[in-house]
Design a protein around this motif. Structure first.
Motif, mmCIF file in Angstrom:
data_model
loop_
_atom_site.group_PDB
_atom_site.id
_atom_site.type_symbol
_atom_site.label_atom_id
_atom_site.label_comp_id
_atom_site.label_asym_id
_atom_site.label_seq_id
_atom_site.Cartn_x
_atom_site.Cartn_y
_atom_site.Cartn_z
ATOM 1 N N PHE A 83 0.827 -1.200 0.000
ATOM 2 C CA PHE A 83 0.000 0.000 0.000
ATOM 3 C C PHE A 83 0.869 1.262 0.000
ATOM 4 O O PHE A 83 0.546 2.248 -0.666
ATOM 5 N N VAL A 84 1.955 1.225 0.742
ATOM 6 C CA VAL A 84 2.897 2.355 0.749
ATOM 7 C C VAL A 84 3.568 2.453 -0.620
ATOM 8 O O VAL A 84 3.697 3.552 -1.178
ATOM 9 N N HIS A 85 3.985 1.310 -1.194
ATOM 10 C CA HIS A 85 4.579 1.318 -2.539
ATOM 11 C C HIS A 85 3.613 1.951 -3.548
ATOM 12 O O HIS A 85 4.013 2.791 -4.353
ATOM 13 N N LEU A 86 2.360 1.517 -3.518
ATOM 14 C CA LEU A 86 1.367 2.043 -4.456
ATOM 15 C C LEU A 86 1.198 3.546 -4.272
ATOM 16 O O LEU A 86 1.189 4.305 -5.249
ATOM 17 N N ASN A 87 1.062 3.984 -3.045
ATOM 18 C CA ASN A 87 0.895 5.411 -2.774
ATOM 19 C C ASN A 87 2.092 6.208 -3.290
ATOM 20 O O ASN A 87 1.934 7.286 -3.878
ATOM 21 N N TRP A 88 3.299 5.674 -3.095
ATOM 22 C CA TRP A 88 4.506 6.351 -3.581
ATOM 23 C C TRP A 88 4.490 6.437 -5.102
ATOM 24 O O TRP A 88 4.798 7.478 -5.682
ATOM 25 N N ARG A 89 4.142 5.322 -5.750
ATOM 26 C CA ARG A 89 4.084 5.341 -7.226
ATOM 27 C C ARG A 89 3.076 6.364 -7.720
ATOM 28 O O ARG A 89 3.309 7.058 -8.708
ATOM 29 N N LEU A 90 1.938 6.431 -7.054
ATOM 30 C CA LEU A 90 0.888 7.347 -7.493
ATOM 31 C C LEU A 90 1.251 8.817 -7.292
ATOM 32 O O LEU A 90 0.750 9.680 -8.012
ATOM 33 N N HIS A 91 2.127 9.104 -6.330
ATOM 34 C CA HIS A 91 2.418 10.485 -5.975
ATOM 35 C C HIS A 91 3.837 10.952 -6.308
ATOM 36 O O HIS A 91 4.191 12.084 -5.997
ATOM 37 N N HIS A 92 4.616 10.104 -6.936
ATOM 38 C CA HIS A 92 5.974 10.500 -7.340
ATOM 39 C C HIS A 92 6.025 10.425 -8.864
ATOM 40 O O HIS A 92 5.918 9.338 -9.447
ATOM 41 N N GLU A 93 6.180 11.560 -9.490
ATOM 42 C CA GLU A 93 6.081 11.634 -10.951
ATOM 43 C C GLU A 93 6.970 10.616 -11.668
ATOM 44 O O GLU A 93 6.531 9.957 -12.612
ATOM 45 N N ASP A 94 8.216 10.475 -11.251
ATOM 46 C CA ASP A 94 9.133 9.550 -11.927
ATOM 47 C C ASP A 94 8.750 8.091 -11.709
ATOM 48 O O ASP A 94 9.012 7.244 -12.566
ATOM 49 N N LEU A 95 8.157 7.758 -10.567
ATOM 50 C CA LEU A 95 7.779 6.371 -10.282
ATOM 51 C C LEU A 95 6.504 5.947 -11.003
ATOM 52 O O LEU A 95 6.231 4.753 -11.125
ATOM 53 N N LYS A 96 5.734 6.890 -11.501
ATOM 54 C CA LYS A 96 4.509 6.550 -12.233
ATOM 55 C C LYS A 96 4.833 5.715 -13.473
ATOM 56 O O LYS A 96 4.020 4.908 -13.907
ATOM 57 N N LYS A 97 6.020 5.921 -14.045
ATOM 58 C CA LYS A 97 6.416 5.218 -15.272
ATOM 59 C C LYS A 97 7.284 3.990 -14.993
ATOM 60 O O LYS A 97 7.849 3.415 -15.913
ATOM 61 N N LEU A 98 7.388 3.584 -13.745
ATOM 62 C CA LEU A 98 8.280 2.496 -13.355
ATOM 63 C C LEU A 98 7.907 1.186 -14.044
ATOM 64 O O LEU A 98 6.746 0.775 -14.025
ATOM 65 N N GLU A 99 8.887 0.513 -14.618
ATOM 66 C CA GLU A 99 8.657 -0.729 -15.361
ATOM 67 C C GLU A 99 8.996 -1.993 -14.583
ATOM 68 O O GLU A 99 8.945 -3.086 -15.143
ATOM 69 N N ILE A 100 9.368 -1.870 -13.324
ATOM 70 C CA ILE A 100 9.729 -3.043 -12.527
ATOM 71 C C ILE A 100 8.822 -3.135 -11.301
ATOM 72 O O ILE A 100 8.323 -2.113 -10.825
ATOM 73 N N PRO A 101 8.617 -4.345 -10.775
ATOM 74 C CA PRO A 101 7.770 -4.475 -9.588
ATOM 75 C C PRO A 101 8.471 -4.007 -8.323
ATOM 76 O O PRO A 101 9.689 -4.081 -8.202
ATOM 77 N N MET A 102 7.661 -3.542 -7.391
ATOM 78 C CA MET A 102 8.134 -3.126 -6.068
ATOM 79 C C MET A 102 7.590 -4.150 -5.070
ATOM 80 O O MET A 102 6.380 -4.203 -4.834
ATOM 81 N N LEU A 103 8.472 -4.968 -4.498
ATOM 82 C CA LEU A 103 8.062 -6.029 -3.585
ATOM 83 C C LEU A 103 8.025 -5.524 -2.151
ATOM 84 O O LEU A 103 8.899 -4.765 -1.733
ATOM 85 N N ALA A 104 7.013 -5.981 -1.412
ATOM 86 C CA ALA A 104 6.797 -5.565 -0.031
ATOM 87 C C ALA A 104 7.289 -6.648 0.923
ATOM 88 O O ALA A 104 6.664 -7.703 1.052
ATOM 89 N N ASP A 105 8.398 -6.391 1.589
ATOM 90 C CA ASP A 105 8.967 -7.316 2.572
ATOM 91 C C ASP A 105 8.640 -6.793 3.973
ATOM 92 O O ASP A 105 9.512 -6.614 4.808
ATOM 93 N N ILE A 106 7.356 -6.584 4.213
ATOM 94 C CA ILE A 106 6.914 -5.918 5.436
ATOM 95 C C ILE A 106 7.262 -6.715 6.693
ATOM 96 O O ILE A 106 7.521 -6.140 7.748
ATOM 97 N N LYS A 107 7.326 -8.032 6.603
ATOM 98 C CA LYS A 107 7.725 -8.849 7.769
ATOM 99 C C LYS A 107 9.235 -9.004 7.857
ATOM 100 O O LYS A 107 9.742 -9.664 8.760
ATOM 101 N N ARG A 108 9.951 -8.442 6.903
ATOM 102 C CA ARG A 108 11.417 -8.473 6.843
ATOM 103 C C ARG A 108 11.983 -9.894 6.698
ATOM 104 O O ARG A 108 13.143 -10.138 7.004
ATOM 105 N N GLU A 109 11.169 -10.813 6.212
ATOM 106 C CA GLU A 109 11.619 -12.205 6.100
ATOM 107 C C GLU A 109 12.744 -12.368 5.084
ATOM 108 O O GLU A 109 13.749 -13.021 5.374
ATOM 109 N N LEU A 110 12.581 -11.785 3.903
ATOM 110 C CA LEU A 110 13.633 -11.916 2.889
ATOM 111 C C LEU A 110 14.856 -11.105 3.288
ATOM 112 O O LEU A 110 15.983 -11.603 3.219
#
Length: 180
Positions: A83-110
């Protein structure tokens, strides 16, 4: 920290996909078996909505086609939620065109299984892993939190690894290999 020759850990993380689909709010699961048989470039950044991080993420995104031409996928990871990744993409002009996925490691497992959590702040270091199609780590680099990395250098190292040749200092694709 895991290093060259180690098996990259199993993971299953929710992501904001790259491309226009990433702006729709539809999330996608990405695991170690996603894109099986391809080289993987997995890079970590400390936190969303910071200053150095988007410069790196955008630079990796601009090279997505170059990595794809080398049968490699690029995954960007942080400890923030999808949800934070999505919000950042939506509100950062350069990230709107991002062609790679943003993975959420919220539990810090990886991040923890790779050993890339910075002790003090508890966020991921600027770590980059190149993983071969068999899931073996072939390259690792880690930067301090304040210093961005060079995605062109990651691409150069991938070229060298894929050549299966001896590559001298500053070698780049098209240069001569070392002969023994």
């Amino acid at each position: 920290m895991l290093t060259v020759g180690d098996k990259f850990p199993s993971f299953d993380l929710t992501s904001v996909p790259g491309g226009p689909e990433g702006l729709t709010g539809k999330f996608v699961q990405i695991s170690d078996s996603t894109d099986a048989g391809k080289w993987k470039v997995v890079f970590f950044w400390p936190k969303d909505f910071t200053f150095v991080c988007p410069t790196e993420i955008v630079a990796f995104g601009k090279l997505a086609k170059d990595f794809a031409d080398r049968d490699a996928v690029v995954y960007g990871v942080s400890i923030d939620s999808e949800f934070v990744h999505l919000n950042w993409r939506l509100h950062h002009e350069d990230l709107k065109k991002l062609e790679i996925p943003m993975l959420a490691d919220i539990k810090r497992e990886l991040s923890e299984s790779l050993g890339v959590i910075a002790a003090g702040p508890g966020v991921a270091l600027r770590a980059t892993f190149i993983v071969d199609p068999q899931g073996i780590i072939r390259h690792v680099s880690v930067n301090d939190l304040s210093v961005g990395r060079n995605p062109q250098e990651v691409l150069r190292v991938l070229d060298g690894l894929q050549s299966d040749e001896l590559c001298p200092c500053n070698w780049k694709q098209g240069d001569d290999f070392l002969k023994v």
